[in-house]
Design an enzyme around this catalytic site. Structure first.
Site, mmCIF file in Angstrom:
data_model
loop_
_atom_site.group_PDB
_atom_site.id
_atom_site.type_symbol
_atom_site.label_atom_id
_atom_site.label_comp_id
_atom_site.label_asym_id
_atom_site.label_seq_id
_atom_site.Cartn_x
_atom_site.Cartn_y
_atom_site.Cartn_z
ATOM 1 C CG ASP A 185 18.371 -9.700 23.249
ATOM 2 O OD1 ASP A 185 17.643 -8.720 22.996
ATOM 3 O OD2 ASP A 185 19.538 -9.588 23.662
ATOM 4 C CE LYS A 206 15.334 -3.249 26.177
ATOM 5 N NZ LYS A 206 16.132 -4.100 25.250
ATOM 6 C CD GLU A 262 16.575 0.447 24.348
ATOM 7 O OE1 GLU A 262 17.604 1.017 24.740
ATOM 8 O OE2 GLU A 262 16.515 -0.790 24.164
ATOM 9 C CB THR A 297 17.529 -1.853 29.173
ATOM 10 O OG1 THR A 297 18.515 -2.666 28.559
ATOM 11 C CG2 THR A 297 17.476 -0.494 28.482
ATOM 12 C CG PHE A 339 23.214 -5.380 29.808
ATOM 13 C CD1 PHE A 339 21.858 -5.292 30.073
ATOM 14 C CD2 PHE A 339 23.676 -4.865 28.617
ATOM 15 C CE1 PHE A 339 20.974 -4.723 29.158
ATOM 16 C CE2 PHE A 339 22.810 -4.294 27.691
ATOM 17 C CZ PHE A 339 21.461 -4.231 27.963
#
Length: 315
Positions: free
Chosen positions: A16, A129, A93, A153, A175
């Protein structure tokens, strides 16, 4: 073996970060980025050529919106470099300001895929994303039908996860740490890995998906500590920051498998029916998920705007 090597026996490890050197060190399968990570990496001296190239690209495009074009190119520049050091996929993203516009999300995704294609990176190496709003999930569904795989996400609730599975999304990023943050701020409970609400959320999603044979990959994200990671050993994928990857690599404590497909088959779970109305109601009834989704969208967009400012200041 250290804990990182043990974890890799059960779970695909994803870095990440936008820092290529960290990825070379820890050798993850995949890499995932977001505007916050790209912004941090873009300020490092070793990546200034990425910024300069993005500025030149943006200014060469027709129209007045050269900065957003440059940001797209900068994100892809990092993705291209990441694709050279991971054997699997790289996540890039879409700007969070498009989270409530399905068509604009689809168009932006196709633009990013086209930039990768121009660089010779096939769509089989890329995940787009998208935030887990209803509109975002429907955009992901349409993109999946066109062969563009997505990583949905900012996912905090069971309703978001089930909607993604029903839409045929390739991968979701539930998450963990941000859920824990909310509960710590709003309750007086003491949390450990056993009762961590973020860990329990991912376990519930994993078990439901495996019980009912959904193909959507579950990738736990946003970890606050190593204990959360260890509690989810066996999850399809886990995306982990360099700091926590380092912590895992320096420990040789046992790290047993916690989740497996076999263990889910005997569970007595009820399948739920989900449409737009039930999705919106279930999300609305979950104060944590509603607040964290909105907060995440705002934060990612703020970092996108910082990227725009970085591009302009270097032009």
């Amino acid at each position: 073996m250290n804990q990182l090597d043990q974890l890799k026996q059960y779970t695909t490890v994803v870095a990440d970060t936008g820092d290529i050197e960290s990825i070379r060190r820890f050798k993850p399968e995949d890499a995932t980025t977001n505007p916050s990570l790209i912004y941090a990496a873009a300020q490092m001296p070793q990546y200034q050529s990425f910024v300069s190239d993005a500025i030149a690209y943006g200014k060469a495009q027709p129209g007045e919106d050269w900065v957003s074009q440059a940001v797209d190119k900068l994100s892809v520049n990092f993705g291209i470099e990441l694709s050279k050091v991971v054997p699997g996929r790289v996540s890039t993203e879409v700007d969070a300001s498009l989270s409530f516009d399905s068509q604009a999300t689809i168009e932006k995704a196709k633009k990013l895929i086209a930039l990768y294609d121009e660089a010779g990176i096939g769509r089989d190496r890329i995940l787009i994303k998208i935030a887990a709003t209803w509109e975002g999930i429907q955009a992901a569904k349409a993109l999946e039908e066109e062969g563009i795989n997505c990583n949905v996400t900012l996912l905090f609730s069971f309703a978001q996860a089930v909607a993604c599975a029903e839409a045929g999304v390739f991968l979701i990023s539930p998450f963990v740490g941000r859920i824990l943050d909310w509960y710590k701020a709003n309750t007086d409970e003491i949390y450990t890995a056993e009762n961590d609400p973020g860990v329990l959320s991912v376990k519930q999603i994993y078990q439901y998906f495996k019980k009912f044979n959904y193909s959507t990959v579950v990738m736990g994200a946003s970890f606050r500590n190593v204990d959360e990671i260890c509690a989810l050993a066996g999850c399809d994928r886990l995306t982990i920051s360099p700091a926590l990857l380092n912590e895992l690599s320096e420990s040789s404590d046992p790290l047993p498998e916690q989740l497996s497909v076999e263990k889910t088959k005997s569970l007595n779970l009820e399948r739920i029916e989900l449409n737009e109305t039930t999705f919106r109601w279930m999300l609305n009834e979950d104060a944590m998920a509603t607040e964290k989704l909105s907060d995440g969208i705002r934060r990612f967009h703020q970092d996108y705007l910082k990227l725009c400012q970085l591009i302009e200041s270097n032009a």
